[in-house]
Design a protein around this motif. Structure first.
Motif, PDB file in Angstrom:
ATOM      1  N   GLN A   1      53.467   8.533 -35.746  1.00  0.00           N
ATOM      2  CA  GLN A   1      54.054   7.955 -36.955  1.00  0.00           C
ATOM      3  C   GLN A   1      53.098   8.030 -38.137  1.00  0.00           C
ATOM      4  O   GLN A   1      53.489   7.857 -39.271  1.00  0.00           O
ATOM      5  CB  GLN A   1      54.434   6.499 -36.689  1.00  0.00           C
ATOM      6  N   GLY A   2      51.813   8.268 -37.876  1.00  0.00           N
ATOM      7  CA  GLY A   2      50.815   8.327 -38.937  1.00  0.00           C
ATOM      8  C   GLY A   2      49.908   7.124 -39.014  1.00  0.00           C
ATOM      9  O   GLY A   2      49.026   7.052 -39.862  1.00  0.00           O
ATOM     10  N   ASN A   3      50.072   6.141 -38.116  1.00  0.00           N
ATOM     11  CA  ASN A   3      49.194   4.971 -38.089  1.00  0.00           C
ATOM     12  C   ASN A   3      47.812   5.384 -37.614  1.00  0.00           C
ATOM     13  O   ASN A   3      47.675   6.129 -36.648  1.00  0.00           O
ATOM     14  CB  ASN A   3      49.768   3.897 -37.157  1.00  0.00           C
ATOM     15  N   LYS A   4      46.763   4.886 -38.279  1.00  0.00           N
ATOM     16  CA  LYS A   4      45.392   5.255 -37.932  1.00  0.00           C
ATOM     17  C   LYS A   4      44.854   4.332 -36.840  1.00  0.00           C
ATOM     18  O   LYS A   4      44.989   3.109 -36.911  1.00  0.00           O
ATOM     19  CB  LYS A   4      44.487   5.192 -39.158  1.00  0.00           C
ATOM     20  N   ILE A   5      44.226   4.952 -35.847  1.00  0.00           N
ATOM     21  CA  ILE A   5      43.682   4.257 -34.683  1.00  0.00           C
ATOM     22  C   ILE A   5      42.228   4.679 -34.501  1.00  0.00           C
ATOM     23  O   ILE A   5      41.893   5.855 -34.652  1.00  0.00           O
ATOM     24  CB  ILE A   5      44.478   4.638 -33.402  1.00  0.00           C
ATOM     25  N   ALA A   6      41.380   3.734 -34.165  1.00  0.00           N
ATOM     26  CA  ALA A   6      39.984   4.030 -33.818  1.00  0.00           C
ATOM     27  C   ALA A   6      39.755   3.612 -32.375  1.00  0.00           C
ATOM     28  O   ALA A   6      40.257   2.585 -31.923  1.00  0.00           O
ATOM     29  CB  ALA A   6      39.024   3.278 -34.735  1.00  0.00           C
ATOM     30  N   LEU A   7      38.990   4.417 -31.663  1.00  0.00           N
ATOM     31  CA  LEU A   7      38.500   4.088 -30.320  1.00  0.00           C
ATOM     32  C   LEU A   7      36.982   4.096 -30.437  1.00  0.00           C
ATOM     33  O   LEU A   7      36.408   5.090 -30.879  1.00  0.00           O
ATOM     34  CB  LEU A   7      38.964   5.136 -29.306  1.00  0.00           C
ATOM     35  N   PHE A   8      36.332   2.992 -30.066  1.00  0.00           N
ATOM     36  CA  PHE A   8      34.886   2.929 -30.272  1.00  0.00           C
ATOM     37  C   PHE A   8      34.161   2.278 -29.107  1.00  0.00           C
ATOM     38  O   PHE A   8      34.737   1.545 -28.316  1.00  0.00           O
ATOM     39  CB  PHE A   8      34.558   2.172 -31.567  1.00  0.00           C
ATOM     40  N   SER A   9      32.875   2.572 -29.048  1.00  0.00           N
ATOM     41  CA  SER A   9      31.950   1.925 -28.118  1.00  0.00           C
ATOM     42  C   SER A   9      30.678   1.635 -28.902  1.00  0.00           C
ATOM     43  O   SER A   9      30.262   2.437 -29.744  1.00  0.00           O
ATOM     44  CB  SER A   9      31.637   2.844 -26.935  1.00  0.00           C
ATOM     45  N   SER A  10      30.086   0.505 -28.623  1.00  0.00           N
ATOM     46  CA  SER A  10      28.833   0.157 -29.304  1.00  0.00           C
ATOM     47  C   SER A  10      27.821  -0.409 -28.311  1.00  0.00           C
ATOM     48  O   SER A  10      27.063  -1.306 -28.630  1.00  0.00           O
ATOM     49  CB  SER A  10      29.103  -0.833 -30.444  1.00  0.00           C
ATOM     50  N   ASP A  11      27.814   0.127 -27.118  1.00  0.00           N
ATOM     51  CA  ASP A  11      26.942  -0.341 -26.046  1.00  0.00           C
ATOM     52  C   ASP A  11      25.485   0.029 -26.347  1.00  0.00           C
ATOM     53  O   ASP A  11      25.145   1.210 -26.393  1.00  0.00           O
ATOM     54  CB  ASP A  11      27.385   0.292 -24.722  1.00  0.00           C
ATOM     55  N   PRO A  12      24.619  -0.954 -26.535  1.00  0.00           N
ATOM     56  CA  PRO A  12      23.219  -0.646 -26.845  1.00  0.00           C
ATOM     57  C   PRO A  12      22.457  -0.013 -25.674  1.00  0.00           C
ATOM     58  O   PRO A  12      21.355   0.494 -25.860  1.00  0.00           O
ATOM     59  CB  PRO A  12      22.622  -2.011 -27.210  1.00  0.00           C
ATOM     60  N   ASN A  13      23.060  -0.012 -24.479  1.00  0.00           N
ATOM     61  CA  ASN A  13      22.420   0.608 -23.320  1.00  0.00           C
ATOM     62  C   ASN A  13      22.679   2.105 -23.220  1.00  0.00           C
ATOM     63  O   ASN A  13      22.096   2.781 -22.370  1.00  0.00           O
ATOM     64  CB  ASN A  13      22.879  -0.083 -22.032  1.00  0.00           C
ATOM     65  N   GLU A  14      23.546   2.633 -24.081  1.00  0.00           N
ATOM     66  CA  GLU A  14      23.809   4.065 -24.120  1.00  0.00           C
ATOM     67  C   GLU A  14      22.962   4.695 -25.226  1.00  0.00           C
ATOM     68  O   GLU A  14      22.523   4.008 -26.137  1.00  0.00           O
ATOM     69  CB  GLU A  14      25.293   4.340 -24.374  1.00  0.00           C
ATOM     70  N   PRO A  15      22.764   6.019 -25.141  1.00  0.00           N
ATOM     71  CA  PRO A  15      21.980   6.671 -26.209  1.00  0.00           C
ATOM     72  C   PRO A  15      22.619   6.448 -27.574  1.00  0.00           C
ATOM     73  O   PRO A  15      23.832   6.493 -27.723  1.00  0.00           O
ATOM     74  CB  PRO A  15      22.049   8.155 -25.843  1.00  0.00           C
ATOM     75  N   GLY A  16      21.782   6.178 -28.553  1.00  0.00           N
ATOM     76  CA  GLY A  16      22.251   5.951 -29.914  1.00  0.00           C
ATOM     77  C   GLY A  16      22.169   7.209 -30.753  1.00  0.00           C
ATOM     78  O   GLY A  16      21.711   8.274 -30.286  1.00  0.00           O
ATOM     79  N   ARG A  17      22.589   7.088 -31.972  1.00  0.00           N
ATOM     80  CA  ARG A  17      22.618   8.208 -32.906  1.00  0.00           C
ATOM     81  C   ARG A  17      21.229   8.830 -33.077  1.00  0.00           C
ATOM     82  O   ARG A  17      21.104  10.038 -33.186  1.00  0.00           O
ATOM     83  CB  ARG A  17      23.139   7.717 -34.262  1.00  0.00           C
ATOM     84  N   ASP A  18      20.205   8.005 -33.075  1.00  0.00           N
ATOM     85  CA  ASP A  18      18.860   8.498 -33.337  1.00  0.00           C
ATOM     86  C   ASP A  18      18.049   8.787 -32.080  1.00  0.00           C
ATOM     87  O   ASP A  18      16.877   9.102 -32.167  1.00  0.00           O
ATOM     88  CB  ASP A  18      18.106   7.463 -34.206  1.00  0.00           C
ATOM     89  N   GLY A  19      18.731   8.680 -30.903  1.00  0.00           N
ATOM     90  CA  GLY A  19      17.945   8.824 -29.693  1.00  0.00           C
ATOM     91  C   GLY A  19      18.425   9.763 -28.720  1.00  0.00           C
ATOM     92  O   GLY A  19      19.019  10.512 -28.324  1.00  0.00           O
TER      93      GLY A  19
ATOM     94  N   LYS B   1      38.269  -1.277 -28.525  1.00  0.00           N
ATOM     95  CA  LYS B   1      36.934  -1.134 -27.948  1.00  0.00           C
ATOM     96  C   LYS B   1      37.023  -0.518 -26.561  1.00  0.00           C
ATOM     97  O   LYS B   1      37.735  -1.016 -25.692  1.00  0.00           O
ATOM     98  CB  LYS B   1      36.232  -2.489 -27.872  1.00  0.00           C
ATOM     99  N   ALA B   2      36.275   0.543 -26.365  1.00  0.00           N
ATOM    100  CA  ALA B   2      36.170   1.220 -25.069  1.00  0.00           C
ATOM    101  C   ALA B   2      34.897   0.747 -24.366  1.00  0.00           C
ATOM    102  O   ALA B   2      34.033   0.113 -24.974  1.00  0.00           O
ATOM    103  CB  ALA B   2      36.152   2.728 -25.280  1.00  0.00           C
ATOM    104  N   CYS B   3      34.780   1.098 -23.100  1.00  0.00           N
ATOM    105  CA  CYS B   3      33.631   0.668 -22.297  1.00  0.00           C
ATOM    106  C   CYS B   3      32.399   1.546 -22.485  1.00  0.00           C
ATOM    107  O   CYS B   3      31.289   1.112 -22.205  1.00  0.00           O
ATOM    108  CB  CYS B   3      34.007   0.658 -20.818  1.00  0.00           C
ATOM    109  N   SER B   4      32.612   2.792 -22.919  1.00  0.00           N
ATOM    110  CA  SER B   4      31.490   3.729 -23.015  1.00  0.00           C
ATOM    111  C   SER B   4      31.826   4.852 -23.983  1.00  0.00           C
ATOM    112  O   SER B   4      32.987   5.049 -24.358  1.00  0.00           O
ATOM    113  CB  SER B   4      31.197   4.332 -21.636  1.00  0.00           C
ATOM    114  N   GLN B   5      30.808   5.606 -24.337  1.00  0.00           N
ATOM    115  CA  GLN B   5      31.010   6.779 -25.186  1.00  0.00           C
ATOM    116  C   GLN B   5      31.905   7.795 -24.473  1.00  0.00           C
ATOM    117  O   GLN B   5      32.770   8.410 -25.101  1.00  0.00           O
ATOM    118  CB  GLN B   5      29.661   7.400 -25.545  1.00  0.00           C
ATOM    119  N   GLN B   6      31.713   7.955 -23.173  1.00  0.00           N
ATOM    120  CA  GLN B   6      32.550   8.901 -22.431  1.00  0.00           C
ATOM    121  C   GLN B   6      34.008   8.463 -22.424  1.00  0.00           C
ATOM    122  O   GLN B   6      34.914   9.286 -22.545  1.00  0.00           O
ATOM    123  CB  GLN B   6      32.039   9.087 -20.997  1.00  0.00           C
TER     124      GLN B   6
END
Length: 138
Positions: free
Chosen positions: A120-138, A76-81
């Motif tokens: 090595q080929g291991n899959k990694i995700a970096l994500f943010s889900s902060d509701p105070n940032e613009p969302g997909r629909d906004g 989990k990251a702190c922001s989309q940036q």
């Protein structure tokens, strides 16, 4: 509660170069123990349960490491940036792109994620889900 996650690698130095490009920015501290890597978040005063540690090791059985199909570790990251910045940093040190940072139709409106593979080929995700940032629909 998950206590730790371990992934296997064949090249510890290359893995250290990759994971140290973004995990310290998320607050993880590196400890090298018997030649393997341990990334941990510092414990906070009054914290009842420790947060999961992330171990990067050569396989105990001495065989070659391989990436699991369908296995992924998400940080989990702190922001989309920060997702964008850390995704780029990981690519710059030998990671491969499994999905550029952005929104995905199949996830919630505020789930912003970028996917990588370590050297090595291991899959990694970096994500943010902060509701105070613009969302997909906004």
């Amino acid at each position: 509660m998950i206590a730790y996650i371990t992934i296997g690698v064949n090249d510890i130095k290359r893995a250290e170069h990759f994971y140290s490009a973004f995990l310290p920015a998320l607050g993880y501290q590196l400890e090298i123990y018997h030649g393997d890597l341990s990334y941990a978040l510092p414990e906070q005063p009054g914290q009842l349960l420790g947060l999961p540690e992330f171990y990067v090791k050569t396989p105990f059985d001495g065989g070659p490491a391989s990436a699991g199909n369908g296995t992924m570790v998400a940080f989990k990251a702190c922001s989309q940036q920060q997702v964008r910045d850390l995704h780029a940093a990981a690519l710059a040190v030998g990671g491969s792109n499994e999905g550029a940072p952005g929104f995905r139709d199949s996830y919630g409106a505020n789930f912003f994620v970028g996917y990588l593979r370590d050297p090595q080929g291991n899959k990694i995700a970096l994500f943010s889900s902060d509701p105070n940032e613009p969302g997909r629909d906004g």
